[in-house]
Design a protein around this motif. Structure first.
Motif, short mmCIF file in Angstrom:
data_model
loop_
_atom_site.label_atom_id
_atom_site.label_comp_id
_atom_site.label_asym_id
_atom_site.label_seq_id
_atom_site.Cartn_x
_atom_site.Cartn_y
_atom_site.Cartn_z
N ARG A 218 -5.72 13.44 -17.36
CA ARG A 218 -6.96 12.87 -17.93
C ARG A 218 -6.73 11.42 -18.30
O ARG A 218 -5.61 11.04 -18.66
CB ARG A 218 -7.37 13.66 -19.17
N ILE A 219 -7.80 10.64 -18.20
CA ILE A 219 -7.70 9.24 -18.63
C ILE A 219 -8.52 9.12 -19.91
O ILE A 219 -9.74 9.38 -19.90
CB ILE A 219 -8.29 8.27 -17.57
N ILE A 220 -7.85 8.76 -20.99
CA ILE A 220 -8.56 8.60 -22.25
C ILE A 220 -8.29 7.19 -22.79
O ILE A 220 -7.13 6.81 -22.99
CB ILE A 220 -8.13 9.68 -23.27
N ASP A 221 -9.38 6.41 -22.96
CA ASP A 221 -9.28 5.01 -23.42
C ASP A 221 -8.26 4.22 -22.60
O ASP A 221 -7.42 3.50 -23.17
CB ASP A 221 -8.90 4.95 -24.91
N GLY A 222 -8.29 4.37 -21.32
CA GLY A 222 -7.40 3.59 -20.45
C GLY A 222 -5.96 4.09 -20.42
O GLY A 222 -5.10 3.45 -19.82
#
Ligand SMILES: Nc1ncnc2c1ncn2[C@@H]1O[C@H](COP(=O)(O)OP(=O)(O)OP(=O)(O)O)[C@@H](O)[C@H]1O
Ligand SMILES: [Mg+2]
Length: 585
Positions: free
Chosen positions: A479-483
């Motif tokens: 997952r990508i969270i805040d870059g």
């Protein structure tokens, strides 16, 4: 190797194999009331030609009918032989079933007083494929994948085909389909997205689909692009042919795409055509695409408009004649007006078409430099191969550059000619794959475990890297969270993405049965193996015969292995017990 009774075990016996398959169920709408009305004989007379029609549609699309179910069929695509485009083939079969039945329905109504329609359901996934009663017995598929296909068929509107989400994902960009809602399906805990299949996108390839979905930023391949640039410059003085060779997914189509962007402003005339897995049945398929493109003929255009476009194009090249016009109209699958091809039989039409294609190209080359791009030559029909052979033989000073792509299993007869350079696309270096991952995810830093896993599994193959990333994302491991990347190492599935399973299995299936058995034995041992152990597990002589000379990519473990060197097999004592059992590239 033998069993307890001393009978030699044949490693190729398919006693039950988990495989990625696509399953199609087709069933007649309202069959119970139809059979009540028609009685047994009447129903039999009705259903016979419908079976024939459905079987033909499945067979022509490369599938096989596993069962006749009284009022329908169950068909398998990708088993017993794997097909890399099995889901697309199943879609093609489904559409053909509906179309052919619709074309015959008035006739059927006149005979039987009913207007039958089918419901079709298609699902793709893993199933156990086995031969009932042993090798040679009928093939069957067992598992949830089969059950879901059957359930989807029951849900489909009359005259339509429903696709599961898994199938939809594999044919995205290659077909026209629409979400038909989320359905609760018996035996499934979560509701399932269901798609209605509306049609095929003619001529669309997997790369076209990738363009539609958004390409990864291009990485590496500077040396290859430089070579193509140089060849383009050299082609001003004479013919140049670049023969681009690599395994699936290595980036052949992408390299042509990138090169095409570069030459767009260089005033070269671009001709582009592709061969396709079914293209061998269509003579001159890539040249049909080339003629359409260069004469600006759009699909579905009125015949009169097409004839006018072709006539104008022939005029511009100084090749206008009634026969040439007739040959081009015929090439595009239309009926030439009476008299244009008078006195020519099928053989002569084929021969004159070859001449004309050659002449057209020479005439075009007199006007400006021509870049001809032919994709996937391994699927070329014999007519197209002959035309290319002649072009390459006879265009020494024409200012033409031909770039064609192929997989290694096919070798064109002209590959050793002096104007031909073979460009082998090697696997991308680890650094390029790392950049590809980073750019695709849009992040500055990658967890080392993610980079390592993808680099190791992709083995320099860009398609594999892309598919593994999508797979990890879909399964919730990435997952990508805040870059920032969150990678759940433990949650990462060990299985292969479905899109790659068929690609790899299809390659393994093309091996001779004994080679396949050897490969299966190696895959069971693992990513690293000792050739002596393999020789014991399989057959020492076989292993020795193949040692050092065979390189396979093994589905399921992503290993590119060399089965030891002759030296290590013939002199086992030389080998350190814990030394590498195969050479990594
Ligand atoms: N150097 C690269 N940088 C970034 N993406 C790449 C690169 N090479 C290939 N790709 C991507 O990998 C995928 C597979 O590439 P491509 O379709 O060109 O493979 P191919 O060799 O033509 O395979 P096939 O034999 O199946 O046609 C595509 O989505 C493409 O955009
Ligand atoms: Mg390609």
């Amino acid at each position: 190797m033998s069993d307890a009774a001393g009978t030699p075990l044949d490693p190729t016996i398919l006693s039950g194999e988990r495989r990625q398959v696509t399953v199609l169920f087709a069933d007649m709408v309202g069959f119970t009331s139809i059979s009540e009305r028609l009685g047994e004989e009447g129903t039999f007379a009705l259903i016979q030609p419908i079976y024939a029609l459905m079987s033909a549609a499945v067979k022509e699309s490369g599938g096989f009918v596993k069962d006749f179910t009284g009022d329908g069929i169950m068909a398998l695509f990708g088993a017993p032989e794997a097909l890399e485009d099995a889901p697309l083939r199943a879609c093609r079969a489904a559409l053909a079933i509906h179309e052919r039945l619709a074309a015959a329905v008035s006739f059927i109504e006149a005979l039987h007083g009913v207007r039958p329609q089918m419901r079709v359901g298609i699902n793709s996934g893993l199933a156990v494929i086995t031969h009932i009663g042993g090798e040679g017995g009928p093939v069957t598929a067992i598992g949830d994948t089969v059950n879901l296909a059957s359930r989807l068929q029951a849900l489909a509107e009359p005259g339509t085909t429903y696709l599961s989400e898994a199938t939809q994902r594999l044919v995205q960009g290659l077909v026209d389909s629409a979400l038909a809602g989320e359905q609760t399906i018996k035996g499934k805990t979560e509701s399932q997205k269901v798609y209605r299949l509306n049609g095929l996108r003619q001529g669309a390839t997997r790369f076209d689909a990738a363009v539609g979905l958004g390409l990864s930023t291009y990485v590496g391949r500077e040396r290859e692009l430089d070579l193509l640039d140089r060849a383009l410059a050299e082609a001003r003085a004479g013919l140049r042919v670049i023969d681009i060779v690599a395994e699936p997914g290595m980036g052949k189509s992408r390299l042509l795409y990138e090169f095409r962007q570069r030459v767009a402003d260089k005033q070269s005339f671009i001709l582009a055509g592709s061969c396709s897995p079914d293209g061998q049945q269509t003579p001159f398929l890539p040249f049909i695409e080339i003629v359409r493109g260069s004469f600006r003929v759009c699909a579905g255009e009125d015949e009169i408009v097409v004839a006018r476009q072709l006539a104008l194009g022939l005029d511009a090249l100084g090749l206008r004649s009634p026969e040439n016009l007739g040959l081009l109209i015929n090439l595009l699958g239309l009926k030439p007006p009476d008299g244009l091809l008078a006195g020519l039989d099928g053989v002569l039409i084929g021969l004159r078409t070859r001449d004309l294609l050659h002449n057209l190209l020479e005439a075009r080359c007199r006007l400006s430099q021509v870049v001809m791009l032919i994709e996937d030559l391994h699927w070329a029909d014999s007519g197209s191969q002959e035309v290319l052979d002649r072009i390459i033989e006879g265009s020494a000073n024409s200012g033409l550059i031909v770039l064609h792509t192929r997989r290694p299993e096919y070798e064109p007869s002209w590959r050793n000619k002096p104007d031909v350079t073979t460009l082998l696309l090697e696997p991308l270096p680890a650094g390029d794959i790392r950049r590809l991952i980073q750019l695709r995810l849009g992040v500055d830093a990658l967890p080392e475990s993610l980079a390592r896993q993808v680099i190791e599994k992709a083995e320099g193959n860009a398609l594999f890297a892309e598919e593994i990333l999508s797979f990890l994302t879909e399964r919730g491991a990435l997952r990508i969270i805040d870059g920032n990347v969150e990678f759940g190492d433990a949650a990462a599935p060990a299985a292969l993405p479905a899109s790659l399973q068929s690609l790899l299995t299809a390659r393994v299936d093309r091996l001779a049965p004994k080679d396949r058995g050897l490969l299966q034995a190696a895959a069971v041992i693992g990513r690293r193996f000792n050739p002596q152990l393999l020789a014991v597990v399989a057959d020492a002589e076989d292993a020795r015969a193949r040692s050092g000379s065979t390189r396979w990519r093994v589905g399921g473990v992503f290993v590119q292995a060399r089965f030891g060197s002759r030296r290590s097999l013939s002199k086992p004592a030389d080998q350190s017990p814990r030394g590498p059992a195969f050479e990594d590239r």
